[in-house]
Design a protein around this motif. Structure first.
Motif, PDB file in Angstrom:
ATOM      1  N   ASP A 223      -5.110  -7.089  15.605  1.00  0.00           N
ATOM      2  CA  ASP A 223      -5.574  -6.742  14.281  1.00  0.00           C
ATOM      3  C   ASP A 223      -6.220  -7.945  13.592  1.00  0.00           C
ATOM      4  OD1 ASP A 223      -5.885  -5.083  12.121  1.00  0.00           O
ATOM      5  OD2 ASP A 223      -3.874  -5.433  11.323  1.00  0.00           O
TER       6      ASP A 223
ATOM      7  N   PHE B 154       0.858  -1.189   0.000  1.00  0.00           N
ATOM      8  CA  PHE B 154       0.000   0.000   0.000  1.00  0.00           C
ATOM      9  C   PHE B 154       0.892   1.235   0.000  1.00  0.00           C
ATOM     10  CE2 PHE B 154       0.321  -1.797   4.354  1.00  0.00           C
ATOM     11  CZ  PHE B 154       1.097  -0.811   4.952  1.00  0.00           C
TER      12      PHE B 154
ATOM     13  N   LEU C  22       1.838   4.903   1.671  1.00  0.00           N
ATOM     14  CA  LEU C  22       1.682   5.556   2.970  1.00  0.00           C
ATOM     15  C   LEU C  22       0.664   6.683   2.860  1.00  0.00           C
ATOM     16  CD1 LEU C  22       5.334   5.962   4.322  1.00  0.00           C
ATOM     17  CD2 LEU C  22       3.694   4.121   4.734  1.00  0.00           C
TER      18      LEU C  22
ATOM     19  N   PRO D 186      -5.789   5.030   6.849  1.00  0.00           N
ATOM     20  CA  PRO D 186      -5.540   4.572   5.481  1.00  0.00           C
ATOM     21  C   PRO D 186      -6.841   4.588   4.688  1.00  0.00           C
ATOM     22  CG  PRO D 186      -4.478   3.111   7.040  1.00  0.00           C
ATOM     23  CD  PRO D 186      -5.296   4.068   7.835  1.00  0.00           C
TER      24      PRO D 186
HETATM   25  P1  ADP Z   1      -2.066   0.969  14.651  1.00  0.00           P
HETATM   26  O1  ADP Z   1      -1.764   2.383  14.368  1.00  0.00           O
HETATM   27  O2  ADP Z   1      -3.361   0.793  15.345  1.00  0.00           O
HETATM   28  O3  ADP Z   1      -0.937   0.278  15.349  1.00  0.00           O
HETATM   29  P2  ADP Z   1      -1.392  -0.813  12.541  1.00  0.00           P
HETATM   30  O4  ADP Z   1      -0.016  -0.347  12.391  1.00  0.00           O
HETATM   31  O5  ADP Z   1      -1.613  -2.098  13.244  1.00  0.00           O
HETATM   32  O6  ADP Z   1      -2.266   0.296  13.241  1.00  0.00           O
HETATM   33  O7  ADP Z   1      -2.073  -0.814  11.116  1.00  0.00           O
HETATM   34  C1  ADP Z   1      -3.376  -1.279  10.930  1.00  0.00           C
HETATM   35  C2  ADP Z   1      -3.487  -1.972   9.600  1.00  0.00           C
HETATM   36  O8  ADP Z   1      -3.412  -1.029   8.551  1.00  0.00           O
HETATM   37  C3  ADP Z   1      -2.384  -2.972   9.347  1.00  0.00           C
HETATM   38  O9  ADP Z   1      -2.963  -4.098   8.757  1.00  0.00           O
HETATM   39  C4  ADP Z   1      -1.469  -2.249   8.379  1.00  0.00           C
HETATM   40  O10 ADP Z   1      -0.746  -3.115   7.557  1.00  0.00           O
HETATM   41  C5  ADP Z   1      -2.448  -1.411   7.590  1.00  0.00           C
HETATM   42  N1  ADP Z   1      -1.896  -0.174   7.020  1.00  0.00           N
HETATM   43  C6  ADP Z   1      -0.986   0.628   7.581  1.00  0.00           C
HETATM   44  N2  ADP Z   1      -0.738   1.699   6.795  1.00  0.00           N
HETATM   45  C7  ADP Z   1      -1.534   1.573   5.705  1.00  0.00           C
HETATM   46  C8  ADP Z   1      -1.735   2.360   4.522  1.00  0.00           C
HETATM   47  N3  ADP Z   1      -1.088   3.500   4.320  1.00  0.00           N
HETATM   48  N4  ADP Z   1      -2.630   1.905   3.626  1.00  0.00           N
HETATM   49  C9  ADP Z   1      -3.295   0.755   3.838  1.00  0.00           C
HETATM   50  N5  ADP Z   1      -3.144  -0.027   4.909  1.00  0.00           N
HETATM   51  C10 ADP Z   1      -2.271   0.361   5.847  1.00  0.00           C
END
Ligand code: ADP
Ligand code: MG
Length: 705
Positions: free
Chosen positions: A570, A275, A277, A465
């Motif tokens: 998650d 994906f 950022l 996202p």
């Molecule tokens: P948190 O901020 O709650 O820790 P995570 O890092 O666990 O969130 O991310 C939540 C989900 O979103 C994960 O599955 C991650 O891979 C996904 N994710 C993170 N950044 C993006 C993005 N820019 N676009 C799409 N999905 C994303």
């Protein structure tokens, strides 16, 4: 202020209590047990109540529940022994009112005192009794006939009780300490213009007002802690803490830290991601990157709502360390969460040839020795784990970046313990300190962040996202529970998964676990076609984890759980969450729970089941949940509804150790505190230094800073 022979001024406040007449080692010890050892400690030991002995109230005018001083003559005395010893003394005055003084504990000498006709003055709170109003165990004294006993000139302070020291002695001691209060010129640390600007009384005036309030003082304000005199004290204390954090921040900045400025690996990681950022992720990573390129330690808090994608920002930051040949560590508060990070990081980093090691409590024996060896030799470039990372015996080869996830679960000290892992090796005074990145999904409103995190830079990932549909939230009365069974059936038939969260119906783990158990049995019966799982806090950690894992892997359709699922797990396929007794939970917790759904692309919903009738507060909370999915908005609302003490989990931030200030009550002072702090640091740093010394003193809360 007294001056020593060598010309150095001594602050009177540091004089030991033993300089007061009548304070021997035994009394000093009892006071010390409550943290009172200097004169200043006594000045700052504020009353929790006041008694008004400045006037005498006619007995006829007494009102139940209102404490007063009365004076009258003993009419009759009665001793009873029926169930337990009892002494009743009827007293009347010129107003033709009668009041009963009732004692359950008394000595013979006391009985002898109360002869009919004797004049007594007493203080207490009248309550309705068998024969009109009575005061149980009043404080009293017998007056000499004829002599006119003087009335009090100010309200009498009542201090928090200290074991082994009677209230009268304590009052006397504090009075003696106050008699030694220096004059304004040597006591005051806030510049006049500042005080005038904020309309604050002087410190001396404030202390005297609080301890010896004049007759006309606004007692109601004093009792709620909102009198200008108390506000003045609270402000100076908050200021001292703020300044100490700022100072610490400056000291921290004086350390050296590794310069990490090779972006290639991070860029490769970004390119490999499935994906793009979000703008917010890019912005925050850019901030981290510029911090890490400086030769001083970063100390940055990243706030980002659940699901905002903090992990990938952490991973990219770690790549800056690895690209420079150094190590990064990522610590999470639970094993499940740490494991999730491990899987994510391995998936992202191993294709780049980066070695990721795993260290948790359950890694033991030979496996542990091997990991420790890899960490110590630098073979492990990124180390993911739980608290186990901070234990003694874990030595890094070259830790350049310490990342702490869900920081509100850790104490400040733990955070620093991980940082200190970086200093171990070098052995000389100018240790190189690793950078620190702290992540939290529980955003803290700006004003509070200023107080709690004045030593941190704060950035926010304030964008989710793309492709996430906001979670639809509804609040339903518990009677509509049966409808939900159908809703779950339908969601799961479509291949989705659901959570059913059983919450606080009681404070005990055991009762909650039982409720979860019976809900589990009930739902299993009603939904025989579904695979239903159960997790609660009383289960063994291993069982809990294997159930969570099964849910994550899609082997369970419906997970009945207590709030143990709160932290960061998650499961993108879960799209329905039902929270029972939602009216009992705080906003932050509801928001955290709801964040477990809406992580995938399917439209998700959250049902808040409540028991009627709803309190005003609960109604507002549920409404807020329905109206917004934005953690920052929710945090502000939470602050408004609950006050900051609870919000911050004071224990964790070290902010609980205030003597006078109360964040819940005094939060509105924080913007002022910050402005005054800036001015002081700029114009008179030596005053700032003395304010910190006065309030925070030698008991540096962060000894290692
Ligand atoms: P948190 O901020 O709650 O820790 P995570 O890092 O666990 O969130 O991310 C939540 C989900 O979103 C994960 O599955 C991650 O891979 C996904 N994710 C993170 N950044 C993006 C993005 N820019 N676009 C799409 N999905 C994303
Ligand atoms: Mg997370």
């Amino acid at each position: 202020m007294p001056t020593r022979k060598d010309g150095v001024t001594v602050d009177l406040h540091t004089q030991p209590i033993t300089c007061l007449p009548g304070v021997g080692p035994r009394v000093a010890e009892k006071l010390a047990a409550r943290g009172l050892s200097t004169l200043q400690d006594l000045w700052l030991q504020l009353p929790r109540q006041y008694e008004d002995r400045t006037a005498i109230v006619p007995i006829r005018l007494l009102q139940p529940g209102v404490a007063v001083q009365v004076e009258g003559r003993v009419e009759a005395v009665e001793r009873g022994f029926r169930y337990r010893p009892m002494l009743r003394v009827a007293v009347s005055d010129d107003s033709h009112g009668t009041l009963v003084l009732r004692f359950f504990h008394f000595r013979a000498a006391q009985v002898a005192q109360f002869r009919p006709g004797v004049r007594v003055r007493c203080y207490g709170t009248p309550r309705p009794g068998q024969h009109g109003l009575e005061i149980v165990h009043p404080s009293y004294r017998v007056l000499d006939d004829g002599a006119d006993a003087a009335l009090g000139e100010s309200l009498d302070p009542v201090y928090p009780a200290i074991e082994g020291i009677g209230p009268a002695s304590l009052r006397r001691l504090i009075g003696l300490a106050l008699d030694r209060l220096p004059d304004e010129a040597s006591l005051e640390l806030l510049p006049r213009e500042l005080r005038d600007g904020f309309q604050l009384p002087s410190l001396r005036e404030a202390l005297l007002t609080v301890h010896r309030p004049p007759q006309d003082a606004d007692v109601a304000a004093l009792l709620t802690g909102r009198h200008p005199a108390q506000r003045r004290l609270a402000l100076e204390e908050l200021l001292a803490h703020h300044l100490s954090l700022r100072r610490q921040r400056i000291a921290q900045q004086a350390h050296a830290a590794p310069v990490l400025e090779k972006p290639a690996l991070a860029k490769r990681l970004e390119k490999n991601l499935p994906f793009a950022l979000t703008g917010a992720q890019q912005r925050v990573f850019a901030q981290v990157r510029s911090d890490l390129a400086r030769p001083h330690p970063m100390l940055r808090l990243v706030q980002g709502d659940v699901g905002s994608g903090k992990t990938v920002v952490a991973a990219m930051s770690a790549m800056l360390a690895v690209a420079s040949g150094q190590q990064a560590a990522l610590m999470a508060p639970t094993e499940l969460l740490a494991e999730q990070h491990l899987n994510n990081l391995r998936g992202w980093l191993e294709p780049l040839g980066v070695r990721v090691a795993w260290l948790a409590g359950k890694v033991t024996g030979k496996a542990r020795a091997k990991v420790l060896e890899e960490v110590a030799s630098g073979h492990a470039q990124v180390v993911v784990g739980t608290h186990a990372l901070m234990q003694e015996g874990v030595a890094f080869h070259d830790l350049a970046l310490a990342i702490v996830d869900e920081q509100h679960r850790f104490g400040v000290h733990q955070r620093l313990a991980l940082r200190d892992k970086g200093t171990g090796g070098s052995g000389n005074g100018d240790a190189i300190v690793p950078h620190q990145l702290v992540m939290t999904a529980t955003p803290i409103p700006r004003t509070l962040a200023m107080a709690a995190y004045a030593d941190l830079d704060v950035s926010a990932i304030d964008e989710l996202p793309p492709g996430r549909t906001p979670v639809q939230t509804v609040a339903l009365s518990a009677e509509r529970r049966p409808e939900l069974v159908e809703r779950i059936r339908k969601a799961c038939a479509e291949g989705r998964q659901a959570y059913w969260v059983c919450t606080l119906i009681d404070d005990s783990d055991e009762v909650i676990a039982q409720a979860a158990q019976s809900t589990f049995e009930d739902l299993s019966k009603r939904l025989p076609e579904l695979r239903v799982g159960l997790v609660h806090g009383r289960m063994k950690a291993a069982d809990k984890q294997s159930t969570m894992r099964a849910f994550k892997d899609g082997a369970i359709d419906l997970l009945v759980a207590t709030t143990v699922i709160e932290v960061g797990v998650d499961v993108p396929n879960a799209s329905l969450m039902i929270i029972e007794n939602a009216e009992r939970l705080g906003l932050a917790q509801l928001h955290q729970l709801r964040g477990r759904v809406g992580r995938g692309s399917a439209a998700s919903s959250c049902v808040l089941l409540y028991q009627s009738p709803l309190s005003q507060m609960a109604r507002q909370r549920l409404e807020t949940m329905r109206e917004t999915n934005d953690g920052f908005v929710i945090a502000e609302k939470d602050l408004e509804l609950r006050g900051p003490g609870e919000l911050l989990g004071t224990r964790q931030t070290g902010l609980a150790s205030f003597r006078v200030a109360d964040l819940a009550r005094d939060a509105d002072l924080l913007p002022q505190v910050q402005r005054i702090g800036e001015q002081l640091l700029e114009q008179s740093p030596e005053l700032a230094e003395r304010i910190v010394a006065r309030w925070v003193g030698g008991a540096m809360r962060y000894a290692s800073a």
